[in-house]
Design a protein around this motif. Structure first.
Motif, PDB file in Angstrom:
ATOM      1  N   PHE A   1      56.594  39.279  67.034  1.00 32.24           N
ATOM      2  CA  PHE A   1      57.350  39.578  68.252  1.00 32.24           C
ATOM      3  C   PHE A   1      58.086  40.901  68.139  1.00 32.24           C
ATOM      4  O   PHE A   1      57.896  41.811  68.935  1.00 32.24           O
ATOM      5  CB  PHE A   1      58.340  38.461  68.554  1.00 32.24           C
ATOM      6  N   SER A   2      58.960  41.010  67.103  1.00 33.48           N
ATOM      7  CA  SER A   2      59.788  42.215  66.990  1.00 33.48           C
ATOM      8  C   SER A   2      58.966  43.455  66.661  1.00 33.48           C
ATOM      9  O   SER A   2      59.428  44.578  66.859  1.00 33.48           O
ATOM     10  CB  SER A   2      60.882  42.017  65.929  1.00 33.48           C
ATOM     11  N   GLY A   3      57.729  43.257  66.164  1.00 35.30           N
ATOM     12  CA  GLY A   3      56.858  44.393  65.908  1.00 35.30           C
ATOM     13  C   GLY A   3      56.354  45.072  67.164  1.00 35.30           C
ATOM     14  O   GLY A   3      55.773  46.161  67.087  1.00 35.30           O
ATOM     15  N   GLY A   4      56.554  44.437  68.318  1.00 28.27           N
ATOM     16  CA  GLY A   4      56.251  45.081  69.588  1.00 28.27           C
ATOM     17  C   GLY A   4      54.779  45.139  69.948  1.00 28.27           C
ATOM     18  O   GLY A   4      54.365  45.950  70.775  1.00 28.27           O
ATOM     19  N   PHE A   5      53.960  44.235  69.356  1.00 29.05           N
ATOM     20  CA  PHE A   5      52.522  44.285  69.627  1.00 29.05           C
ATOM     21  C   PHE A   5      52.190  43.940  71.076  1.00 29.05           C
ATOM     22  O   PHE A   5      51.134  44.319  71.580  1.00 29.05           O
ATOM     23  CB  PHE A   5      51.785  43.336  68.675  1.00 29.05           C
ATOM     24  N   GLY A   6      53.080  43.227  71.724  1.00 34.38           N
ATOM     25  CA  GLY A   6      52.874  42.939  73.137  1.00 34.38           C
ATOM     26  C   GLY A   6      53.827  43.703  74.028  1.00 34.38           C
ATOM     27  O   GLY A   6      53.849  43.499  75.241  1.00 34.38           O
ATOM     28  N   SER A   7      54.624  44.617  73.438  1.00 33.10           N
ATOM     29  CA  SER A   7      55.619  45.338  74.237  1.00 33.10           C
ATOM     30  C   SER A   7      55.619  46.828  73.901  1.00 33.10           C
ATOM     31  O   SER A   7      54.693  47.547  74.281  1.00 33.10           O
ATOM     32  CB  SER A   7      57.012  44.711  74.027  1.00 33.10           C
ATOM     33  N   TYR A   8      56.633  47.285  73.142  1.00 33.35           N
ATOM     34  CA  TYR A   8      56.810  48.734  72.973  1.00 33.35           C
ATOM     35  C   TYR A   8      55.694  49.378  72.161  1.00 33.35           C
ATOM     36  O   TYR A   8      55.259  50.489  72.463  1.00 33.35           O
ATOM     37  CB  TYR A   8      58.171  49.033  72.334  1.00 33.35           C
ATOM     38  N   LEU A   9      55.173  48.706  71.123  1.00 31.76           N
ATOM     39  CA  LEU A   9      54.170  49.333  70.267  1.00 31.76           C
ATOM     40  C   LEU A   9      52.845  49.510  71.008  1.00 31.76           C
ATOM     41  O   LEU A   9      52.251  50.589  71.001  1.00 31.76           O
ATOM     42  CB  LEU A   9      53.987  48.501  68.992  1.00 31.76           C
ATOM     43  N   PHE A  10      52.396  48.447  71.680  1.00 31.47           N
ATOM     44  CA  PHE A  10      51.156  48.567  72.451  1.00 31.47           C
ATOM     45  C   PHE A  10      51.373  49.425  73.690  1.00 31.47           C
ATOM     46  O   PHE A  10      50.443  50.028  74.225  1.00 31.47           O
ATOM     47  CB  PHE A  10      50.629  47.191  72.827  1.00 31.47           C
ATOM     48  N   GLY A  11      52.633  49.506  74.155  1.00 36.53           N
ATOM     49  CA  GLY A  11      52.952  50.361  75.292  1.00 36.53           C
ATOM     50  C   GLY A  11      52.741  51.841  75.010  1.00 36.53           C
ATOM     51  O   GLY A  11      52.666  52.655  75.934  1.00 36.53           O
ATOM     52  N   MET A  12      52.639  52.213  73.727  1.00 32.42           N
ATOM     53  CA  MET A  12      52.360  53.605  73.362  1.00 32.42           C
ATOM     54  C   MET A  12      50.888  53.974  73.540  1.00 32.42           C
ATOM     55  O   MET A  12      50.548  55.155  73.525  1.00 32.42           O
ATOM     56  CB  MET A  12      52.729  53.839  71.887  1.00 32.42           C
ATOM     57  N   SER A  13      50.021  52.977  73.687  1.00 27.24           N
ATOM     58  CA  SER A  13      48.577  53.203  73.631  1.00 27.24           C
ATOM     59  C   SER A  13      48.032  53.892  74.879  1.00 27.24           C
ATOM     60  O   SER A  13      48.661  53.890  75.943  1.00 27.24           O
ATOM     61  CB  SER A  13      47.849  51.872  73.439  1.00 27.24           C
TER      62      SER A  13
ATOM     63  N   THR B   1      67.772  43.911  74.546  1.00 27.00           N
ATOM     64  CA  THR B   1      68.689  44.754  75.328  1.00 27.00           C
ATOM     65  C   THR B   1      69.073  46.004  74.546  1.00 27.00           C
ATOM     66  O   THR B   1      69.108  47.113  75.096  1.00 27.00           O
ATOM     67  CB  THR B   1      69.954  43.958  75.705  1.00 27.00           C
ATOM     68  N   TYR B   2      69.352  45.838  73.264  1.00 30.36           N
ATOM     69  CA  TYR B   2      69.636  47.010  72.427  1.00 30.36           C
ATOM     70  C   TYR B   2      68.414  47.925  72.361  1.00 30.36           C
ATOM     71  O   TYR B   2      68.540  49.154  72.328  1.00 30.36           O
ATOM     72  CB  TYR B   2      70.035  46.575  71.019  1.00 30.36           C
ATOM     73  N   GLY B   3      67.220  47.328  72.320  1.00 34.19           N
ATOM     74  CA  GLY B   3      65.994  48.127  72.297  1.00 34.19           C
ATOM     75  C   GLY B   3      65.815  48.934  73.569  1.00 34.19           C
ATOM     76  O   GLY B   3      65.456  50.123  73.517  1.00 34.19           O
ATOM     77  N   LYS B   4      66.071  48.322  74.717  1.00 34.69           N
ATOM     78  CA  LYS B   4      65.952  49.040  75.993  1.00 34.69           C
ATOM     79  C   LYS B   4      66.994  50.154  76.081  1.00 34.69           C
ATOM     80  O   LYS B   4      66.738  51.222  76.643  1.00 34.69           O
ATOM     81  CB  LYS B   4      66.102  48.066  77.158  1.00 34.69           C
TER      82      LYS B   4
ATOM     83  N   GLY C   1      61.153  57.374  72.910  1.00 36.64           N
ATOM     84  CA  GLY C   1      61.953  56.245  73.372  1.00 36.64           C
ATOM     85  C   GLY C   1      61.378  54.912  72.930  1.00 36.64           C
ATOM     86  O   GLY C   1      62.109  54.015  72.485  1.00 36.64           O
ATOM     87  N   LEU C   2      60.056  54.764  73.038  1.00 35.48           N
ATOM     88  CA  LEU C   2      59.414  53.510  72.628  1.00 35.48           C
ATOM     89  C   LEU C   2      59.547  53.303  71.123  1.00 35.48           C
ATOM     90  O   LEU C   2      59.786  52.177  70.656  1.00 35.48           O
ATOM     91  CB  LEU C   2      57.942  53.520  73.040  1.00 35.48           C
ATOM     92  N   ALA C   3      59.398  54.370  70.349  1.00 41.12           N
ATOM     93  CA  ALA C   3      59.565  54.263  68.896  1.00 41.12           C
ATOM     94  C   ALA C   3      61.002  53.900  68.541  1.00 41.12           C
ATOM     95  O   ALA C   3      61.252  53.062  67.662  1.00 41.12           O
ATOM     96  CB  ALA C   3      59.163  55.571  68.222  1.00 41.12           C
TER      97      ALA C   3
ATOM     98  N   TYR D   1      54.068  42.860  79.018  1.00 40.10           N
ATOM     99  CA  TYR D   1      55.297  43.538  78.613  1.00 40.10           C
ATOM    100  C   TYR D   1      55.038  44.951  78.101  1.00 40.10           C
ATOM    101  O   TYR D   1      55.951  45.788  78.092  1.00 40.10           O
ATOM    102  CB  TYR D   1      56.043  42.720  77.561  1.00 40.10           C
ATOM    103  N   ALA D   2      53.811  45.240  77.669  1.00 36.91           N
ATOM    104  CA  ALA D   2      53.495  46.610  77.264  1.00 36.91           C
ATOM    105  C   ALA D   2      53.644  47.552  78.453  1.00 36.91           C
ATOM    106  O   ALA D   2      54.209  48.650  78.341  1.00 36.91           O
ATOM    107  CB  ALA D   2      52.076  46.672  76.702  1.00 36.91           C
ATOM    108  N   THR D   3      53.157  47.114  79.616  1.00 33.75           N
ATOM    109  CA  THR D   3      53.305  47.912  80.839  1.00 33.75           C
ATOM    110  C   THR D   3      54.768  48.045  81.235  1.00 33.75           C
ATOM    111  O   THR D   3      55.227  49.122  81.640  1.00 33.75           O
ATOM    112  CB  THR D   3      52.504  47.271  81.982  1.00 33.75           C
ATOM    113  N   VAL D   4      55.520  46.954  81.095  1.00 38.58           N
ATOM    114  CA  VAL D   4      56.936  46.974  81.467  1.00 38.58           C
ATOM    115  C   VAL D   4      57.718  47.942  80.582  1.00 38.58           C
ATOM    116  O   VAL D   4      58.504  48.765  81.069  1.00 38.58           O
ATOM    117  CB  VAL D   4      57.534  45.555  81.373  1.00 38.58           C
ATOM    118  N   TYR D   5      57.516  47.871  79.280  1.00 38.81           N
ATOM    119  CA  TYR D   5      58.269  48.736  78.375  1.00 38.81           C
ATOM    120  C   TYR D   5      57.911  50.202  78.580  1.00 38.81           C
ATOM    121  O   TYR D   5      58.779  51.078  78.521  1.00 38.81           O
ATOM    122  CB  TYR D   5      58.030  48.319  76.917  1.00 38.81           C
ATOM    123  N   ARG D   6      56.637  50.484  78.811  1.00 38.56           N
ATOM    124  CA  ARG D   6      56.286  51.883  79.086  1.00 38.56           C
ATOM    125  C   ARG D   6      56.877  52.317  80.424  1.00 38.56           C
ATOM    126  O   ARG D   6      57.310  53.467  80.579  1.00 38.56           O
ATOM    127  CB  ARG D   6      54.767  52.075  79.075  1.00 38.56           C
ATOM    128  N   GLY D   7      56.894  51.406  81.399  1.00 35.60           N
ATOM    129  CA  GLY D   7      57.521  51.726  82.677  1.00 35.60           C
ATOM    130  C   GLY D   7      58.999  52.044  82.521  1.00 35.60           C
ATOM    131  O   GLY D   7      59.523  52.974  83.148  1.00 35.60           O
TER     132      GLY D   7
END
Length: 711
Positions: A145-157, A472-475, A495-497, A569-575
């Motif tokens: 989860f915290s690795g961001g595979f479904g959020s910020y990390l994949f959002g970089m792709s 929230t701290y991540g955002k 920002g994503l990193a 969530y990858a789309t959301v975090y990149r958004g």
């Protein structure tokens, strides 16, 4: 993800679905039930530790056994697949601590009996060793989860970046690769552990923070190692095994009918074709039926309300403005079209809910700190509740005295924590800019200067409320570092990193604090807890990227809207990153106005929930949960509501049995369907395709197909 053998508690990583408040209330309710059950089980005994008085507490080195880590490794792989699948489908991740505790207990019991029958006298299986397994497994699968595979990390792709015209240049894209993902996680995942170690005595002994999840986990483990608890645990494991098998075989059966796009039971138009077009259907997912049985009723109802509001009312109305509000020639996945409204309005709700809870928890944290420091200075004890005067200070109970003695016996030197943090911070500052070029070394240094304070706030707030505000701290880091880097210097990627750095630090800090509380109540040494968390984190830093890599290679449409794994969530975090760097110019017409309305609505609804109190708040939907279907669709909410309905009927007919075996049934459904993704991924990688495509067509379409085939 934490409770007695008959209940389930909140997820330790609440970002992805039901966020903080409802899970916190849910944990506290369950904790009350646990204490009542413990009271009944011990025949009115006032001391838990007197039950274990005859059992010697092993030294911390013997709590860390090879068999415990072998079992933890196997379970870590299992749970990582489950969490990864949930990450990449809807982002809703329930607590899997029940399954980890049950299966860890079961495997070690089987191991011990086998060794005894073989004539080899092994070390007795203790609750301390059980605590080590639980800690290691949850720490490892938590990295998924915290690795961001479904959020910020994949959002970089590139897959996610090409959905928008903004910030999709090469300097804002970083495609997944095993080497840099593993390196990144090893660099950032351990800092939070070292940041909170010096404060363990203050958190657990001096402030006596509750940590409902950690306390409930301790009740679970303590109950397993009593005769009554062990007997119930065996029955629960058998139940889990039955539904695990059913769920796995059901996933295998469904696979045969998915030979093409839009094929299989998952595409069954349950409520008709018109409803199906708006994603209202039951997709026969055992995973989300199980998730629905674990999540509180209000979460599932909130999801359904959000689905009806968005896909039943708002999106059909906005689609009628096609050609006026947005271009009719845009693709359905473009953030300048209808998908932009779905994503950015959902972001507005998420930010409104997150900001409200951040301010609320921070306020409680500062107030609680002030009161406890004031009480300490006045010479009184430091309970979280009322503070009696020194003259009538209550005597310390036998349990508390024994637990405190064991907790303070094996100290972790402060210099180890401080030097470990400094060394890792220097390595990170030197390494991360090479992984993410827009993330300059001085950005990293600034984050690490403030990170210990934020980690303390998150760990302290989690102890008071059971709310983990890591997301929230991540955002917050996305906005601050992204804006600092600037749009022309890779601000989106920076920002994503930065989000990943901050999330990992504050999340692992609160997780370790929970584990210290669990260890305190099971007499597990703080050293064994720390080592177990470190080992679990290290396992997760390798296993999670490898599991994600299997998904990434096996499913080429990963992250694509409408695919089996859309990674919403990858789309959301990149958004969020684009919004922070590019500003509001990227939004479609009238989208900003709607975002303001929903942001304010999220704050007002949260405020209303607090004003009316717990009695009436359970009837008011949770904004965070309502936002999830906005961009994903209602189909999974139907599954979860079916799970809630099953549990509700079961509780009506036999509440005691539902309390005892409901979590085991739910865990079995989740685990079986989740582990099926491993063989299905392998089949996809080797090119084995299902033999049958089962589609559902309207009568008119079927006539046209028949006519075409007839020709």
């Amino acid at each position: 993800m934490d409770h007695n053998s008959s209940s389930t508690i909140n997820n330790r990583k609440p970002e992805s679905s039901h966020e903080e408040e409802e899970n916190a209330d849910h944990s506290k309710e369950i904790l009350t039930v646990l204490e009542e059950k413990d009271h009944e089980a011990t025949s009115s005994e006032s001391s838990v530790e007197k039950i274990f008085e005859s059992k010697e507490v092993p030294p911390w080195q013997k709590q860390l056994t090879l068999r415990a880590f072998l079992v933890s490794f196997v379970l870590s792989i299992l749970f990582t697949f489950i969490v990864m699948k949930l990450n990449l489908t809807t982002g809703i991740i329930p607590s899997l601590n029940v399954s980890a505790g049950l299966l860890g207990f079961f495997f070690l019991k089987v191991w011990s009996k086998f060794m005894e029958k073989s004539g080899i006298l092994g070390q007795p299986f203790t609750r301390q060793e059980n605590t080590v397994i639980q800690t290691c497994v949850v720490a490892s699968s938590g990295i998924a989860f915290s690795g961001g595979f479904g959020s910020y990390l994949f959002g970089m792709s590139e897959t996610i970046a090409k959905k928008a015209t903004e910030a999709n240049d090469s300097q804002n894209i970083k495609n997944p690769a095993l080497t840099w993902m593993i390196g990144f996680l090893f660099v950032v995942s351990f800092l939070g552990l070292f940041s909170v170690v010096p404060l363990r005595k203050i958190m657990i002994i001096d402030f006596k923070l509750t940590y409902p999840s950690g306390t409930a986990t301790a009740h679970l483990i303590n109950s397993f190692h009593t005769p009554q608890g062990a007997k119930l645990a065996k029955k629960q494991v058998r139940t889990l095994g039955k539904f695990f098998s059913f769920s796995f075989l059901w996933g295998f059966f469904q696979w045969f009918f998915t030979a093409g796009d839009g094929c299989g039971f998952v595409e069954f138009p349950t409520f008709g074709l018109k409803a199906y077009q708006n994603r209202f259907y039951f997709d026969f997912s055992a995973t989300y039926v199980g998730v629905g049985m674990i999540c509180p009723y209000l979460i599932n109802i909130s999801l359904l309300v959000g689905a009806i509001l968005s896909w039943g009312i708002m999106w059909p109305l906005i689609e009628k403005r096609k050609g006026d509000w947005y271009s009719a020639t845009l693709s359905p996945s473009s953030l300048h079209g209808i998908q932009g409204y779905r994503v950015f309005i959902a972001i507005a709700v998420i930010l409104g809910d997150g900001l409200y809870n951040f301010v609320k928890v921070l306020g409680r944290t500062l107030l609680g700190l002030y009161q406890q420091i004031r009480d300490k200075n006045s010479g009184s004890v430091l309970p979280v509740g009322s503070s009696p005067s020194p003259s009538n200070t209550p005597a310390v109970s036998y349990d508390d005295e024994l637990r405190t003695r064991h907790f303070l016996k094996d100290k972790i030197p402060t210099w180890v924590a401080v030097s470990g943090y400094l060394v890792l911070a220097i390595i990170s500052a030197a390494t991360l800019p090479h992984i993410f070029h827009p993330l300059k070394w001085y950005y990293v240094i600034v984050m690490y200067i403030f990170a210990p304070t934020l980690a303390f706030c998150n760990a302290y707030g989690c102890g008071l409320t059971d709310w983990n505000l890591a997301s929230t701290y991540g955002k917050l880091a996305i906005f601050l570092i992204g804006a600092w880097a600037g749009a022309s210097h890779g601000g989106v990627l920076a920002g994503l990193a930065a989000c990943g750095v901050m999330m990992n630090i504050v999340s692992t800090a609160s997780d370790l604090s929970q584990d210290f509380k669990t260890g305190y109540m099971t007499l597990a040494s703080p050293r064994s807890m720390f080592v177990s968390q470190v080992v679990g984190t290290a396992i997760g830093c390798v296993v999670s990227p490898c599991v994600f890599w299997i998904f990434y290679k096996a499913f080429p449409d990963l992250g694509t809207l409408g695919s089996q794994y859309p990674a919403p969530y990858a789309t959301v975090y990149r958004g969020i990153a684009i919004l922070g760097v590019e500003g509001f110019s990227s939004l479609p017409n009238h989208c900003l106005t709607l975002c303001y309305v929903f942001f304010i609505a999220a704050v007002v609804i949260n405020g209303l929930r607090d004003v009316v109190g717990p009695k009436w708040a359970k009837y008011i939907p949770i904004p965070m949960a309502m936002a999830i279907p906005f961009f994903l669709g209602p189909y999974f909410t139907i599954d979860m509501c079916v799970g809630s309905l099953i549990l509700f009927i079961w509780e009506t007919l036999d509440k005691a049995k539902a309390d005892a075996f409901g979590p085991a049934v739910a865990s079995g459904l989740i685990c079986g369907d989740g582990i099926w993704t491993l063989p299905s991924s392998i089949l996809a990688l080797v090119g084995v395709k299902p033999p049958i495509c089962m589609k559902f067509l309207s009568r008119k379409t079927n006539v046209r197909v028949d006519a075409f085939l007839g020709n």
